[in-house]
Design an enzyme around this catalytic site. Structure first.
Site, short mmCIF file in Angstrom:
data_model
loop_
_atom_site.label_atom_id
_atom_site.label_comp_id
_atom_site.label_asym_id
_atom_site.label_seq_id
_atom_site.Cartn_x
_atom_site.Cartn_y
_atom_site.Cartn_z
N ASN A 1 0.84 -1.20 0.00
CA ASN A 1 0.00 0.00 0.00
C ASN A 1 0.88 1.25 0.00
O ASN A 1 1.95 1.29 0.61
CB ASN A 1 -1.03 0.00 1.13
CG ASN A 1 -0.48 -0.32 2.51
OD1 ASN A 1 0.55 -0.95 2.67
ND2 ASN A 1 -1.18 0.14 3.53
N GLU B 1 -3.08 -4.73 -2.95
CA GLU B 1 -3.58 -5.58 -4.02
C GLU B 1 -3.53 -4.85 -5.36
O GLU B 1 -3.20 -5.44 -6.40
CB GLU B 1 -5.03 -6.01 -3.73
CG GLU B 1 -5.20 -6.89 -2.50
CD GLU B 1 -5.36 -6.11 -1.20
OE1 GLU B 1 -4.92 -4.95 -1.10
OE2 GLU B 1 -5.95 -6.69 -0.27
N CYS C 1 -10.22 -4.93 0.61
CA CYS C 1 -11.35 -3.99 0.66
C CYS C 1 -12.29 -4.27 -0.51
O CYS C 1 -11.96 -5.01 -1.44
CB CYS C 1 -10.84 -2.55 0.63
SG CYS C 1 -10.35 -1.97 -1.00
N1 THU Z 1 -5.17 -1.75 2.76
C1 THU Z 1 -4.59 -2.53 1.79
O1 THU Z 1 -3.57 -2.15 1.21
N2 THU Z 1 -5.17 -3.71 1.50
C2 THU Z 1 -6.20 -4.27 2.17
O2 THU Z 1 -6.57 -5.39 1.88
C3 THU Z 1 -6.85 -3.51 3.27
C4 THU Z 1 -6.38 -2.12 3.46
C5 THU Z 1 -4.50 -0.50 3.14
C6 THU Z 1 -5.12 0.77 2.67
C7 THU Z 1 -4.55 1.77 3.67
O3 THU Z 1 -3.26 2.19 3.22
C8 THU Z 1 -4.37 0.96 4.94
O4 THU Z 1 -4.42 -0.41 4.55
C9 THU Z 1 -5.43 1.24 5.99
O5 THU Z 1 -6.69 1.12 5.46
#
Ligand code: THU
Length: 141
Positions: A50, A63, A94
């Site tokens: 992320n 993802e 998400c």
């Molecule tokens: N996030 C992801 O990268 N993937 C997921 O499956 C759930 C959430 C990230 C987005 C954000 O940077 C952080 O987790 C908190 O929501």
């Protein structure tokens, strides 16, 4: 003759890739690092983390990064997915990422979610996104 090695999913090469890329996450706002890895039909593994932004909605999920890496390599099918975060329970993709995964994955593709301390939960893409909107919904009769 080669022998396929079986791993518990928390120790698989796919999860290893997700675990490694998670360290690269850019998360100054949430302090919540996520790593994701995708195996494509070629056997190649694509990973992503992320990447947040001060304009919060502009941040991208792990993802999405893994999918972008796959497409950049010229592959457009997903055979398996691993996601890992430091969380009390395995973190599911998400809603938006479920749709992004569905674009390239059949419904029976496995998504294994893991915690950094070794808990895992495996679900299929169809279980994660029941009733998904697909290209077939745009066909006119
Ligand atoms: N996030 C992801 O990268 N993937 C997921 O499956 C759930 C959430 C990230 C987005 C954000 O940077 C952080 O987790 C908190 O929501």
């Amino acid at each position: 003759m080669s022998k396929k090695t079986e791993h518990p999913m928390s120790e698989s090469p796919l999860m290893d890739a997700a675990r490694a890329v998670r360290e690269k996450a850019y998360v100054p706002y949430s302090d919540f690092k996520v790593g994701a890895a995708i195996r494509a039909p070629s056997g190649a593994i694509y990973s992503g983390c992320n990447v947040e932004n001060v304009a919060y909605p502009e941040g991208t999920c792990a993802e999405a990064g893994a999918i972008a890496a796959m497409a950049a390599a010229g592959e457009y099918r997903i055979e398996e997915v691993a996601v890992i975060a430091d969380s009390p329970a395995p973190v599911p993709p998400c809603g938006g990422c479920r749709q992004k995964l569905k674009e390239f994955a059949a419904g029976d593709v496995k998504v294994t979610m893991a915690t950094t301390d070794g808990k895992t939960l495996t679900m299929t893409v169809a279980e994660l996104l029941p009733g998904a909107f697909g290209a077939e919904h745009m066909e006119r009769g």
